[in-house]
Design a protein around this motif. Structure first.
Motif, PDB file in Angstrom:
ATOM      1  N   GLU A  32      -2.732 -10.004  -9.898  1.00 15.44           N
ATOM      2  CA  GLU A  32      -1.980 -11.257 -10.013  1.00 15.44           C
ATOM      3  C   GLU A  32      -0.569 -11.124  -9.431  1.00 15.44           C
ATOM      4  O   GLU A  32      -0.122 -11.972  -8.668  1.00 15.44           O
ATOM      5  CB  GLU A  32      -1.907 -11.667 -11.488  1.00 15.44           C
ATOM      6  CG  GLU A  32      -2.146 -13.119 -11.726  1.00 15.44           C
ATOM      7  CD  GLU A  32      -2.054 -13.487 -13.195  1.00 15.44           C
ATOM      8  OE1 GLU A  32      -2.391 -14.641 -13.465  1.00 15.44           O
ATOM      9  OE2 GLU A  32      -1.649 -12.682 -14.057  1.00 15.44           O
ATOM     10  N   ILE A  33       0.127 -10.058  -9.764  1.00 12.62           N
ATOM     11  CA  ILE A  33       1.489  -9.892  -9.260  1.00 12.62           C
ATOM     12  C   ILE A  33       1.465  -9.434  -7.799  1.00 12.62           C
ATOM     13  O   ILE A  33       2.346  -9.767  -7.019  1.00 12.62           O
ATOM     14  CB  ILE A  33       2.335  -8.969 -10.164  1.00 12.62           C
ATOM     15  CG1 ILE A  33       3.813  -9.139  -9.825  1.00 12.62           C
ATOM     16  CG2 ILE A  33       1.888  -7.546 -10.084  1.00 12.62           C
ATOM     17  CD1 ILE A  33       4.759  -8.649 -10.885  1.00 12.62           C
ATOM     18  N   ARG A  34       0.422  -8.716  -7.400  1.00 14.34           N
ATOM     19  CA  ARG A  34       0.243  -8.359  -5.991  1.00 14.34           C
ATOM     20  C   ARG A  34       0.121  -9.633  -5.161  1.00 14.34           C
ATOM     21  O   ARG A  34       0.724  -9.758  -4.097  1.00 14.34           O
ATOM     22  CB  ARG A  34      -1.016  -7.503  -5.847  1.00 14.34           C
ATOM     23  CG  ARG A  34      -1.482  -7.326  -4.443  1.00 14.34           C
ATOM     24  CD  ARG A  34      -2.810  -6.592  -4.439  1.00 14.34           C
ATOM     25  NE  ARG A  34      -2.638  -5.180  -4.575  1.00 14.34           N
ATOM     26  CZ  ARG A  34      -2.259  -4.390  -3.590  1.00 14.34           C
ATOM     27  NH1 ARG A  34      -2.019  -4.893  -2.412  1.00 14.34           N
ATOM     28  NH2 ARG A  34      -2.113  -3.106  -3.783  1.00 14.34           N
ATOM     29  N   SER A  35      -0.631 -10.603  -5.669  1.00  9.81           N
ATOM     30  CA  SER A  35      -0.789 -11.893  -4.998  1.00  9.81           C
ATOM     31  C   SER A  35       0.569 -12.586  -4.860  1.00  9.81           C
ATOM     32  O   SER A  35       0.888 -13.156  -3.814  1.00  9.81           O
ATOM     33  CB  SER A  35      -1.766 -12.762  -5.796  1.00  9.81           C
ATOM     34  OG  SER A  35      -1.752 -14.088  -5.368  1.00  9.81           O
TER      35      SER A  35
ATOM     36  N   LEU B 263       0.349  -0.681 -17.663  1.00 10.47           N
ATOM     37  CA  LEU B 263      -0.796  -0.299 -16.840  1.00 10.47           C
ATOM     38  C   LEU B 263      -1.870   0.363 -17.695  1.00 10.47           C
ATOM     39  O   LEU B 263      -2.662   1.155 -17.214  1.00 10.47           O
ATOM     40  CB  LEU B 263      -0.346   0.619 -15.701  1.00 10.47           C
ATOM     41  CG  LEU B 263       0.635  -0.027 -14.730  1.00 10.47           C
ATOM     42  CD1 LEU B 263       1.071   0.953 -13.662  1.00 10.47           C
ATOM     43  CD2 LEU B 263       0.037  -1.272 -14.085  1.00 10.47           C
ATOM     44  N   GLY B 264      -1.915  -0.004 -18.959  1.00  9.31           N
ATOM     45  CA  GLY B 264      -2.936   0.504 -19.872  1.00  9.31           C
ATOM     46  C   GLY B 264      -4.238  -0.248 -19.666  1.00  9.31           C
ATOM     47  O   GLY B 264      -4.640  -0.545 -18.545  1.00  9.31           O
ATOM     48  N   HIS B 265      -4.884  -0.628 -20.749  1.00 12.40           N
ATOM     49  CA  HIS B 265      -6.194  -1.275 -20.669  1.00 12.40           C
ATOM     50  C   HIS B 265      -6.152  -2.674 -20.053  1.00 12.40           C
ATOM     51  O   HIS B 265      -7.155  -3.173 -19.584  1.00 12.40           O
ATOM     52  CB  HIS B 265      -6.857  -1.317 -22.043  1.00 12.40           C
ATOM     53  CG  HIS B 265      -6.091  -2.135 -23.041  1.00 12.40           C
ATOM     54  ND1 HIS B 265      -4.972  -1.662 -23.669  1.00 12.40           N
ATOM     55  CD2 HIS B 265      -6.281  -3.385 -23.497  1.00 12.40           C
ATOM     56  CE1 HIS B 265      -4.494  -2.600 -24.474  1.00 12.40           C
ATOM     57  NE2 HIS B 265      -5.270  -3.653 -24.398  1.00 12.40           N
ATOM     58  N   SER B 266      -4.996  -3.327 -20.059  1.00 14.38           N
ATOM     59  CA  SER B 266      -4.859  -4.630 -19.406  1.00 14.38           C
ATOM     60  C   SER B 266      -3.437  -4.744 -18.869  1.00 14.38           C
ATOM     61  O   SER B 266      -2.521  -4.139 -19.416  1.00 14.38           O
ATOM     62  CB  SER B 266      -5.139  -5.766 -20.393  1.00 14.38           C
ATOM     63  OG  SER B 266      -4.132  -5.820 -21.378  1.00 14.38           O
TER      64      SER B 266
ATOM     65  N   ALA C 231       0.832  -1.205   0.000  1.00 12.09           N
ATOM     66  CA  ALA C 231       0.000   0.000   0.000  1.00 12.09           C
ATOM     67  C   ALA C 231       0.865   1.254   0.000  1.00 12.09           C
ATOM     68  O   ALA C 231       0.554   2.236  -0.698  1.00 12.09           O
ATOM     69  CB  ALA C 231      -0.945  -0.010   1.208  1.00 12.09           C
ATOM     70  N   ASP C 232       1.962   1.246   0.749  1.00 12.31           N
ATOM     71  CA  ASP C 232       2.874   2.387   0.769  1.00 12.31           C
ATOM     72  C   ASP C 232       3.468   2.622  -0.615  1.00 12.31           C
ATOM     73  O   ASP C 232       3.529   3.759  -1.102  1.00 12.31           O
ATOM     74  CB  ASP C 232       4.005   2.178   1.782  1.00 12.31           C
ATOM     75  CG  ASP C 232       3.557   2.299   3.225  1.00 12.31           C
ATOM     76  OD1 ASP C 232       2.421   2.791   3.467  1.00 12.31           O
ATOM     77  OD2 ASP C 232       4.331   1.887   4.110  1.00 12.31           O
ATOM     78  N   TRP C 233       3.935   1.548  -1.267  1.00 12.41           N
ATOM     79  CA  TRP C 233       4.524   1.667  -2.602  1.00 12.41           C
ATOM     80  C   TRP C 233       3.499   2.249  -3.574  1.00 12.41           C
ATOM     81  O   TRP C 233       3.806   3.163  -4.346  1.00 12.41           O
ATOM     82  CB  TRP C 233       5.032   0.311  -3.092  1.00 12.41           C
ATOM     83  CG  TRP C 233       5.832   0.401  -4.357  1.00 12.41           C
ATOM     84  CD1 TRP C 233       7.189   0.501  -4.461  1.00 12.41           C
ATOM     85  CD2 TRP C 233       5.328   0.422  -5.708  1.00 12.41           C
ATOM     86  NE1 TRP C 233       7.556   0.588  -5.785  1.00 12.41           N
ATOM     87  CE2 TRP C 233       6.438   0.544  -6.563  1.00 12.41           C
ATOM     88  CE3 TRP C 233       4.065   0.359  -6.265  1.00 12.41           C
ATOM     89  CZ2 TRP C 233       6.311   0.587  -7.944  1.00 12.41           C
ATOM     90  CZ3 TRP C 233       3.934   0.412  -7.655  1.00 12.41           C
ATOM     91  CH2 TRP C 233       5.046   0.525  -8.477  1.00 12.41           C
ATOM     92  N   GLU C 234       2.287   1.720  -3.532  1.00  8.29           N
ATOM     93  CA  GLU C 234       1.232   2.213  -4.434  1.00  8.29           C
ATOM     94  C   GLU C 234       0.905   3.676  -4.144  1.00  8.29           C
ATOM     95  O   GLU C 234       0.692   4.463  -5.070  1.00  8.29           O
ATOM     96  CB  GLU C 234      -0.013   1.343  -4.310  1.00  8.29           C
ATOM     97  CG  GLU C 234       0.173  -0.036  -4.904  1.00  8.29           C
ATOM     98  CD  GLU C 234      -1.013  -0.951  -4.709  1.00  8.29           C
ATOM     99  OE1 GLU C 234      -1.308  -1.715  -5.637  1.00  8.29           O
ATOM    100  OE2 GLU C 234      -1.645  -0.895  -3.630  1.00  8.29           O
ATOM    101  N   GLY C 235       0.876   4.050  -2.864  1.00  8.24           N
ATOM    102  CA  GLY C 235       0.589   5.437  -2.507  1.00  8.24           C
ATOM    103  C   GLY C 235       1.665   6.394  -2.982  1.00  8.24           C
ATOM    104  O   GLY C 235       1.374   7.446  -3.558  1.00  8.24           O
TER     105      GLY C 235
ATOM    106  N   ALA D  52      -1.676   1.399  -8.982  1.00 10.02           N
ATOM    107  CA  ALA D  52      -2.120   0.132  -8.400  1.00 10.02           C
ATOM    108  C   ALA D  52      -1.364  -1.011  -9.071  1.00 10.02           C
ATOM    109  O   ALA D  52      -1.300  -1.094 -10.297  1.00 10.02           O
ATOM    110  CB  ALA D  52      -3.623  -0.052  -8.606  1.00 10.02           C
ATOM    111  N   ILE D  53      -0.787  -1.879  -8.263  1.00  8.77           N
ATOM    112  CA  ILE D  53      -0.113  -3.069  -8.780  1.00  8.77           C
ATOM    113  C   ILE D  53      -1.196  -4.059  -9.201  1.00  8.77           C
ATOM    114  O   ILE D  53      -2.118  -4.335  -8.425  1.00  8.77           O
ATOM    115  CB  ILE D  53       0.792  -3.691  -7.700  1.00  8.77           C
ATOM    116  CG1 ILE D  53       1.913  -2.712  -7.321  1.00  8.77           C
ATOM    117  CG2 ILE D  53       1.377  -5.020  -8.174  1.00  8.77           C
ATOM    118  CD1 ILE D  53       2.715  -3.127  -6.102  1.00  8.77           C
TER     119      ILE D  53
END
Length: 137
Positions: free
Chosen positions: A50-53, A105-108, A37-41, A46-47
């Motif tokens: 799938e890779i967040r998992s 991080l475009g449409h997919s 969450a810190d990295w995304e902030g 938003a990661i």
């Protein structure tokens, strides 16, 4: 039931192509939800899920005895945001001796690769799971 990324990757290392090339895998302690969450902030991105998992199970993935980093540790990720080159940002999250790997991080959340000394990226995989299959071939 959550995906067991380690089990999937270990199975990939046991495939004939990975065995013939000597491609193994090393895992690391997971990334905490707070750190994600810190990295995304900080990066205002938003990661992809799938890779967040995956990061929830291992902060990075080393392969081929250090010759490849299919997933760099989160601290080594780089946001590439150049509106002149692309209408959407990318995340450089992996590398090998010859390529850098980027999540679009475009449409997919497709994955592209870019030659280390090249100029253009090329499509590599439609998903993180397909990316891992391609890496271990």
């Amino acid at each position: 039931m959550p995906v067991s990324w380690k089990a999937e990757i270990i199975a990939l290392t046991e495939g004939p192509e990975a065995r013939a090339s000597g491609i193994d895998a090393s895992f690391f302690p997971p990334v905490s939800r707070e750190r994600l969450a810190d990295w995304e902030g900080v990066n205002r991105l938003a990661i992809p899920e799938e890779i967040r998992s995956y990061l929830g199970q291992s902060d990075g993935l080393e392969a081929a005895r250090g010759l490849m980093w299919p997933v760099l540790p989160l601290a080594g990720w780089e946001v590439v945001d150049d509106p002149c080159a692309s209408p959407h940002p990318w995340i450089r999250f992996g590398e090998s001796a010859t390529h850098r790997y980027l999540i679009s991080l475009g449409h997919s959340p497709s994955i592209y690769r870019h030659e280390t000394f090249g100029t253009d990226e090329e499509f590599f995989a439609p998903t993180f799971r397909a990316y891992l299959r391609n890496v271990f071939r």
